[in-house]
Design a protein around this motif. Structure first.
Motif, PDB file in Angstrom:
ATOM      1  N   ASP A 108      52.275  91.159  67.018  1.00 37.49           N
ATOM      2  CA  ASP A 108      53.010  92.304  66.499  1.00 37.49           C
ATOM      3  C   ASP A 108      52.209  93.059  65.439  1.00 37.49           C
ATOM      4  O   ASP A 108      52.648  94.091  64.942  1.00 37.49           O
ATOM      5  N   GLU A 109      51.047  92.550  65.096  1.00 35.35           N
ATOM      6  CA  GLU A 109      50.171  93.179  64.090  1.00 35.35           C
ATOM      7  C   GLU A 109      49.696  94.541  64.601  1.00 35.35           C
ATOM      8  O   GLU A 109      49.286  94.683  65.749  1.00 35.35           O
ATOM      9  N   ARG A 110      49.742  95.556  63.728  1.00 36.88           N
ATOM     10  CA  ARG A 110      49.247  96.883  64.107  1.00 36.88           C
ATOM     11  C   ARG A 110      47.719  96.887  64.042  1.00 36.88           C
ATOM     12  O   ARG A 110      47.123  96.415  63.083  1.00 36.88           O
ATOM     13  N   ILE A 111      47.091  97.433  65.076  1.00 34.59           N
ATOM     14  CA  ILE A 111      45.634  97.520  65.156  1.00 34.59           C
ATOM     15  C   ILE A 111      45.264  99.001  65.164  1.00 34.59           C
ATOM     16  O   ILE A 111      45.773  99.776  65.974  1.00 34.59           O
ATOM     17  N   PHE A 112      44.387  99.378  64.234  1.00 31.92           N
ATOM     18  CA  PHE A 112      43.906 100.754  64.181  1.00 31.92           C
ATOM     19  C   PHE A 112      42.595 100.841  64.943  1.00 31.92           C
ATOM     20  O   PHE A 112      41.617 100.188  64.595  1.00 31.92           O
ATOM     21  N   MET A 113      42.566 101.664  65.979  1.00 31.36           N
ATOM     22  CA  MET A 113      41.395 101.830  66.834  1.00 31.36           C
ATOM     23  C   MET A 113      40.658 103.089  66.405  1.00 31.36           C
ATOM     24  O   MET A 113      41.220 104.183  66.410  1.00 31.36           O
ATOM     25  N   ARG A 114      39.403 102.905  66.000  1.00 31.74           N
ATOM     26  CA  ARG A 114      38.541 104.026  65.617  1.00 31.74           C
ATOM     27  C   ARG A 114      37.429 104.110  66.641  1.00 31.74           C
ATOM     28  O   ARG A 114      36.782 103.112  66.929  1.00 31.74           O
ATOM     29  N   ALA A 115      37.200 105.288  67.195  1.00 30.39           N
ATOM     30  CA  ALA A 115      36.118 105.468  68.158  1.00 30.39           C
ATOM     31  C   ALA A 115      35.404 106.776  67.853  1.00 30.39           C
ATOM     32  O   ALA A 115      36.032 107.787  67.553  1.00 30.39           O
ATOM     33  N   VAL A 127      38.228  98.754  76.253  1.00 29.11           N
ATOM     34  CA  VAL A 127      38.705  98.017  75.074  1.00 29.11           C
ATOM     35  C   VAL A 127      40.220  98.110  74.973  1.00 29.11           C
ATOM     36  O   VAL A 127      40.907  97.102  74.757  1.00 29.11           O
ATOM     37  N   MET A 128      40.758  99.315  75.139  1.00 30.85           N
ATOM     38  CA  MET A 128      42.213  99.495  75.064  1.00 30.85           C
ATOM     39  C   MET A 128      42.910  98.723  76.174  1.00 30.85           C
ATOM     40  O   MET A 128      43.983  98.153  75.971  1.00 30.85           O
ATOM     41  N   GLY A 129      42.326  98.674  77.370  1.00 27.23           N
ATOM     42  CA  GLY A 129      42.902  97.924  78.479  1.00 27.23           C
ATOM     43  C   GLY A 129      42.926  96.425  78.203  1.00 27.23           C
ATOM     44  O   GLY A 129      43.909  95.744  78.511  1.00 27.23           O
ATOM     45  N   GLY A 133      46.271  94.221  77.930  1.00 26.72           N
ATOM     46  CA  GLY A 133      46.419  93.058  78.791  1.00 26.72           C
ATOM     47  C   GLY A 133      46.608  91.764  78.021  1.00 26.72           C
ATOM     48  O   GLY A 133      47.217  90.811  78.515  1.00 26.72           O
ATOM     49  N   ALA A 134      46.090  91.706  76.806  1.00 28.92           N
ATOM     50  CA  ALA A 134      46.213  90.499  75.975  1.00 28.92           C
ATOM     51  C   ALA A 134      47.537  90.452  75.217  1.00 28.92           C
ATOM     52  O   ALA A 134      47.820  89.476  74.543  1.00 28.92           O
ATOM     53  N   GLY A 135      48.342  91.510  75.321  1.00 30.25           N
ATOM     54  CA  GLY A 135      49.653  91.488  74.685  1.00 30.25           C
ATOM     55  C   GLY A 135      49.750  92.260  73.385  1.00 30.25           C
ATOM     56  O   GLY A 135      50.786  92.223  72.721  1.00 30.25           O
ATOM     57  N   PHE A 136      48.709  92.969  73.004  1.00 30.75           N
ATOM     58  CA  PHE A 136      48.762  93.781  71.787  1.00 30.75           C
ATOM     59  C   PHE A 136      49.398  95.126  72.127  1.00 30.75           C
ATOM     60  O   PHE A 136      48.850  95.910  72.893  1.00 30.75           O
ATOM     61  N   LYS A 137      50.573  95.371  71.560  1.00 28.53           N
ATOM     62  CA  LYS A 137      51.328  96.587  71.900  1.00 28.53           C
ATOM     63  C   LYS A 137      51.299  97.638  70.806  1.00 28.53           C
ATOM     64  O   LYS A 137      51.675  98.772  71.038  1.00 28.53           O
TER      65      LYS A 137
END
Length: 149
Positions: A108-115, A127-129, A133-137
């Motif tokens: 449930d941890e929020r992940i900030f994606m910087r590209a 990476v997003m896929g 697929g690993a359950g990070f929503k």
């Protein structure tokens, strides 16, 4: 032709009064030191937020409110992947991210994606896929505020 050498401005301590002792603090040196420290901190503060150097895309979206240090995932222009400031391979991404998020609060941890805006779109999508697929929503894309529109 004589000069009078008498009593007025004589030579001993008899006629002089001592000036009262000045009990004020001289704050000028303290102010000077504080101004120098202020300038040093103002110059060095932007250097403390180093991280992975990226050229983020610009949008008009507003920033998110957050209460703790976010988990940042970065993809640079060469396609290298970083968790916070540590480089990881594509194969190690999900296991390391799961270990970190299990210690911090689960998937449930929020992940900030910087590209980087010139990064390969396929790498970013892969990476997003993998994260999805690993359950990070709770994945948020980080951008810069658009300048002068």
């Amino acid at each position: 032709m004589g000069m009078s050498m008498g009593g007025g401005g004589g030579g001993g301590r008899r006629g002089r009064r001592r000036a009262p002792v000045m009990a004020e603090i001289n704050v000028t040196p303290m102010v000077d030191v504080m101004l120098v420290l202020l300038i040093i901190f103002m110059v060095s503060a932007p250097m403390l937020t180093v991280g992975v150097p990226l050229d983020l895309p610009q949008t008009q979206a507003k920033s998110l409110e957050q209460d703790k240090q976010p988990l940042q995932l970065s993809v640079d222009i060469a396609g290298k992947i970083f968790i916070n400031d540590t480089e990881v391979s594509m194969a190690d991404l999900v296991p390391k991210l799961k270990a970190i998020t299990d210690a911090r609060g689960g998937t449930d941890e929020r992940i900030f994606m910087r590209a980087d805006k010139k990064a390969d779109y396929g790498t970013v999508a892969k990476v997003m896929g993998q994260l999805s697929g690993a359950g990070f929503k709770r994945l948020a894309l980080v951008t810069e505020v658009e300048q002068g529109t």
